[in-house]
Design a protein around this motif. Structure first.
Motif, PDB file in Angstrom:
ATOM      1  N   ILE A  12      54.136  23.268  50.441  1.00  0.00           N
ATOM      2  CA  ILE A  12      53.840  21.890  50.250  1.00  0.00           C
ATOM      3  C   ILE A  12      52.322  21.729  49.578  1.00  0.00           C
ATOM      4  O   ILE A  12      51.542  22.304  50.058  1.00  0.00           O
ATOM      5  CB  ILE A  12      53.831  21.054  51.696  1.00  0.00           C
ATOM      6  N   CYS A  13      52.299  20.970  48.535  1.00  0.00           N
ATOM      7  CA  CYS A  13      51.157  20.865  47.817  1.00  0.00           C
ATOM      8  C   CYS A  13      51.100  19.130  47.824  1.00  0.00           C
ATOM      9  O   CYS A  13      51.923  18.467  47.390  1.00  0.00           O
ATOM     10  CB  CYS A  13      51.214  21.530  46.322  1.00  0.00           C
ATOM     11  N   ALA A  14      49.593  18.979  47.969  1.00  0.00           N
ATOM     12  CA  ALA A  14      49.140  17.675  48.256  1.00  0.00           C
ATOM     13  C   ALA A  14      48.961  16.867  46.825  1.00  0.00           C
ATOM     14  O   ALA A  14      48.220  17.391  45.861  1.00  0.00           O
ATOM     15  CB  ALA A  14      47.906  17.637  49.230  1.00  0.00           C
ATOM     16  N   LEU A  15      49.509  15.597  46.811  1.00  0.00           N
ATOM     17  CA  LEU A  15      49.058  14.547  45.836  1.00  0.00           C
ATOM     18  C   LEU A  15      48.327  13.618  46.249  1.00  0.00           C
ATOM     19  O   LEU A  15      47.499  13.235  45.328  1.00  0.00           O
ATOM     20  CB  LEU A  15      50.512  14.088  45.071  1.00  0.00           C
ATOM     21  N   THR A  16      48.287  13.343  47.409  1.00  0.00           N
ATOM     22  CA  THR A  16      47.231  12.532  48.204  1.00  0.00           C
ATOM     23  C   THR A  16      46.764  13.286  49.151  1.00  0.00           C
ATOM     24  O   THR A  16      47.289  14.278  49.368  1.00  0.00           O
ATOM     25  CB  THR A  16      47.941  11.315  48.691  1.00  0.00           C
ATOM     26  N   PRO A  17      45.379  12.732  49.976  1.00  0.00           N
ATOM     27  CA  PRO A  17      45.211  13.549  51.069  1.00  0.00           C
ATOM     28  C   PRO A  17      46.404  13.461  52.029  1.00  0.00           C
ATOM     29  O   PRO A  17      47.342  12.646  52.201  1.00  0.00           O
ATOM     30  CB  PRO A  17      44.129  12.450  51.720  1.00  0.00           C
ATOM     31  N   PHE A  18      46.690  14.670  52.694  1.00  0.00           N
ATOM     32  CA  PHE A  18      47.834  14.936  53.285  1.00  0.00           C
ATOM     33  C   PHE A  18      47.661  15.926  54.508  1.00  0.00           C
ATOM     34  O   PHE A  18      47.015  16.693  54.653  1.00  0.00           O
ATOM     35  CB  PHE A  18      48.987  16.051  52.430  1.00  0.00           C
ATOM     36  N   ASP A  19      47.978  15.187  55.776  1.00  0.00           N
ATOM     37  CA  ASP A  19      47.849  15.766  57.104  1.00  0.00           C
ATOM     38  C   ASP A  19      49.086  16.402  57.554  1.00  0.00           C
ATOM     39  O   ASP A  19      50.283  15.938  57.404  1.00  0.00           O
ATOM     40  CB  ASP A  19      47.561  14.333  57.941  1.00  0.00           C
ATOM     41  N   GLY A  20      48.924  17.550  58.257  1.00  0.00           N
ATOM     42  CA  GLY A  20      50.046  18.427  58.803  1.00  0.00           C
ATOM     43  C   GLY A  20      49.435  19.330  59.935  1.00  0.00           C
ATOM     44  O   GLY A  20      48.364  19.305  60.186  1.00  0.00           O
ATOM     45  N   LEU A  21      50.508  20.026  60.387  1.00  0.00           N
ATOM     46  CA  LEU A  21      50.192  20.863  61.602  1.00  0.00           C
ATOM     47  C   LEU A  21      50.693  22.213  61.244  1.00  0.00           C
ATOM     48  O   LEU A  21      51.985  22.290  60.444  1.00  0.00           O
ATOM     49  CB  LEU A  21      50.625  20.417  62.891  1.00  0.00           C
ATOM     50  N   CYS A  22      50.001  23.087  61.315  1.00  0.00           N
ATOM     51  CA  CYS A  22      50.418  24.522  60.886  1.00  0.00           C
ATOM     52  C   CYS A  22      49.940  25.722  61.608  1.00  0.00           C
ATOM     53  O   CYS A  22      48.639  26.115  61.817  1.00  0.00           O
ATOM     54  CB  CYS A  22      50.131  24.665  59.378  1.00  0.00           C
ATOM     55  N   GLY A  23      50.885  26.368  62.149  1.00  0.00           N
ATOM     56  CA  GLY A  23      50.446  27.863  62.973  1.00  0.00           C
ATOM     57  C   GLY A  23      49.793  27.574  64.229  1.00  0.00           C
ATOM     58  O   GLY A  23      48.909  26.347  64.496  1.00  0.00           O
ATOM     59  N   PHE A  24      49.679  28.472  65.020  1.00  0.00           N
ATOM     60  CA  PHE A  24      48.985  28.319  66.420  1.00  0.00           C
ATOM     61  C   PHE A  24      47.559  28.513  66.194  1.00  0.00           C
ATOM     62  O   PHE A  24      46.957  29.531  65.530  1.00  0.00           O
ATOM     63  CB  PHE A  24      49.298  29.474  67.474  1.00  0.00           C
ATOM     64  N   ARG A  25      46.622  27.652  66.748  1.00  0.00           N
ATOM     65  CA  ARG A  25      45.203  27.739  66.700  1.00  0.00           C
ATOM     66  C   ARG A  25      44.931  28.943  67.894  1.00  0.00           C
ATOM     67  O   ARG A  25      45.721  29.219  68.514  1.00  0.00           O
ATOM     68  CB  ARG A  25      44.500  26.462  67.499  1.00  0.00           C
ATOM     69  N   ASP A  26      43.677  29.340  67.575  1.00  0.00           N
ATOM     70  CA  ASP A  26      43.202  30.164  68.629  1.00  0.00           C
ATOM     71  C   ASP A  26      43.111  29.838  69.994  1.00  0.00           C
ATOM     72  O   ASP A  26      42.977  28.808  70.069  1.00  0.00           O
ATOM     73  CB  ASP A  26      41.672  30.831  68.255  1.00  0.00           C
ATOM     74  N   ALA A  27      43.795  30.670  70.878  1.00  0.00           N
ATOM     75  CA  ALA A  27      43.913  30.326  72.388  1.00  0.00           C
ATOM     76  C   ALA A  27      42.982  29.916  73.115  1.00  0.00           C
ATOM     77  O   ALA A  27      42.831  28.934  73.656  1.00  0.00           O
ATOM     78  CB  ALA A  27      44.779  31.357  72.975  1.00  0.00           C
ATOM     79  N   GLY A  28      41.558  30.554  72.799  1.00  0.00           N
ATOM     80  CA  GLY A  28      40.487  30.083  73.253  1.00  0.00           C
ATOM     81  C   GLY A  28      39.988  28.720  72.775  1.00  0.00           C
ATOM     82  O   GLY A  28      39.441  27.897  73.503  1.00  0.00           O
ATOM     83  N   GLU A  29      40.129  28.461  71.742  1.00  0.00           N
ATOM     84  CA  GLU A  29      39.889  27.199  71.138  1.00  0.00           C
ATOM     85  C   GLU A  29      40.953  26.216  71.611  1.00  0.00           C
ATOM     86  O   GLU A  29      40.136  24.997  71.943  1.00  0.00           O
ATOM     87  CB  GLU A  29      39.835  27.234  69.608  1.00  0.00           C
ATOM     88  N   THR A  30      42.092  26.462  71.594  1.00  0.00           N
ATOM     89  CA  THR A  30      43.048  25.467  72.340  1.00  0.00           C
ATOM     90  C   THR A  30      42.794  25.141  73.708  1.00  0.00           C
ATOM     91  O   THR A  30      42.752  24.024  74.254  1.00  0.00           O
ATOM     92  CB  THR A  30      44.544  25.975  72.000  1.00  0.00           C
TER      93      THR A  30
END
Length: 409
Positions: free
Chosen positions: A135-153
């Motif tokens: 996916i390539c943004a044409l406008t500011p584009f919000d998404g979720l992608c992949g697991f965050r580091d477990a400690g940070e989560t």
């Protein structure tokens, strides 16, 4: 060169205005979620070569080698192996993951053997292909992608101060990361629905509070609170909190390979994917969720979202590099008064103009036998697209911005 006549898909999460603005058409008042360009049987583009509009899929089927080129047919078979889209999200899409090719082949064979109808709502595998996407943004584009580091989560969840989340925090601190992520996601998706709905309501209120404050996770909290407003009580809200939140700026992209959980939240973008309908959902949807199969497919490893920026080549083409062959996405930013840019012609390509205007000039076409040739020309305005068969030499000029979709063969 063929101008494409494309279909807009009106999914409920789509924007009512973004695609009409791109196309220069009046909004219908209904959501317009995706503009499809390609030969996918669900909504193939059409071309008119003088005898009326015909589905691009039929044109390719009639002469695969002529339309796709022998190299592409040898690598991918007698079909266009990618689908290009403009995607316009006004609310979150489902939290989902795609299988790799081996998983898709095994899953499809299993459901076929068990006699699950191909159009059944609980069917997971519609074909034997994998579905990497970009996916390539044409406008500011919000998404979720992949697991965050477990400690940070664990830190992000702990700051919410919601009692039912504390066991997840402990697991994320105490277990090896892959085991912890699997255990927490399993617990969220298999919890008592009524109890989980109450947890989601508490969590959403806390996320609203923390999103209004300064802090490293404030943008993520605001995104999760917005998701909860669209899907109140959905376990997918908690599952989403395990993932990296990312905001793409125009021109930035995300590549999503097999096993990577993701969701698109808001914005307008150009999306390209392998021709597959295989989706396993984690939440944020009323559709079927097969938890055991989902857990078999998800890759339980943390990684950054891996934002891609195009790499400029000497030809002026800016390429989004990915590790697969079914598609290759690039763009040309064509200046006013710039000379024509010859395009590679060995493979089939779809060209999409997203701003300004683009002029495609092809090889000379004889007017009469023995007469001098006249160059074919096709003008694409913003939102318009064209299919160029393999072997057809085309040069591109502007001023405008054009995305080029093809294959690696």
């Amino acid at each position: 060169m063929d101008r494409l006549l494309n279909t807009v898909r009106p999914y409920a999460w789509g924007s009512a205005t973004a695609i009409p603005e791109l196309l220069g058409t009046e909004p219908t008042g209904e959501p317009q979620a995706e503009l499809w360009m390609g030969a996918h049987p669900g909504a193939p583009s059409r071309v008119d070569r003088g005898q009326g509009a015909v589905a691009l899929s039929e044109v390719i089927a009639a002469d695969p080698a002529g339309e796709l080129g022998p190299d592409a047919v040898r690598h991918f078979g007698p079909r266009l192996p990618f689908l290009l889209k403009v995607l316009a999200a006004a609310s979150p899409l489902s939290l989902q993951v795609h299988p790799d090719r081996a998983q898709a082949e095994a899953g499809f064979a299993d459901e076929e053997a068990r006699g699950v109808p191909i159009d059944a709502a609980h069917r997971n595998y519609k074909d034997v292909n994998h579905k990497p996407e970009l996916i390539c943004a044409l406008t500011p584009f919000d998404g979720l992608c992949g697991f965050r580091d477990a400690g940070e989560t664990a830190e992000l969840l702990a700051a919410l101060e919601v009692d039912p989340l504390k066991p997840y925090v402990d697991i994320l601190h105490a277990r090896p990361e892959s085991h912890a992520l699997r255990e927490v996601l399993t617990a969220v998706l298999t919890a008592d629905r009524e109890a989980m709905a109450d947890t989601v309501h508490q969590t959403a209120a806390a996320a609203e509070r923390l999103g209004a404050q300064d802090g490293p996770y404030a943008p993520a909290y605001r995104a999760y609170a917005a998701i909860a407003r669209h899907y109140p009580g959905d376990p997918g809200v908690i599952a989403a909190m395990l993932l990296n939140y990312v905001r793409l700026q125009p021109g930035e992209a995300l590549y999503l390979g097999a096993g990577v959980p993701h969701a698109y939240l808001d914005g307008l973008g150009v999306e390209i994917m392998a021709n597959s309908d295989n989706v396993l959902r984690c939440g944020l949807t009323p559709k079927h969720i097969d938890v055991p199969e989902l857990l078999r497919v998800v890759r339980f490893e943390s990684d950054g979202p891996g934002v891609l920026r195009p790499e400029a080549e000497s030809s002026g083409e800016e390429v989004y590099t990915t590790p697969i062959d079914e598609f290759r996405l690039s763009r040309y930013v064509l200046p006013e008064g710039g000379g024509p840019r010859p395009l590679p012609s060995r493979t089939p390509q779809i060209l999409l103009c997203v701003s300004g205007e683009a002029v495609l000039r092809g090889e000379a076409v004889p007017r009469d036998e023995g007469a001098a040739g006249e160059a074919a020309e096709l003008r694409l305005r913003q939102g318009e697209s064209a299919f160029v068969p393999a072997g057809e030499a085309v040069a591109l000029s502007g001023p405008g911005t054009v995305f080029r979709a093809t294959v690696v063969a």
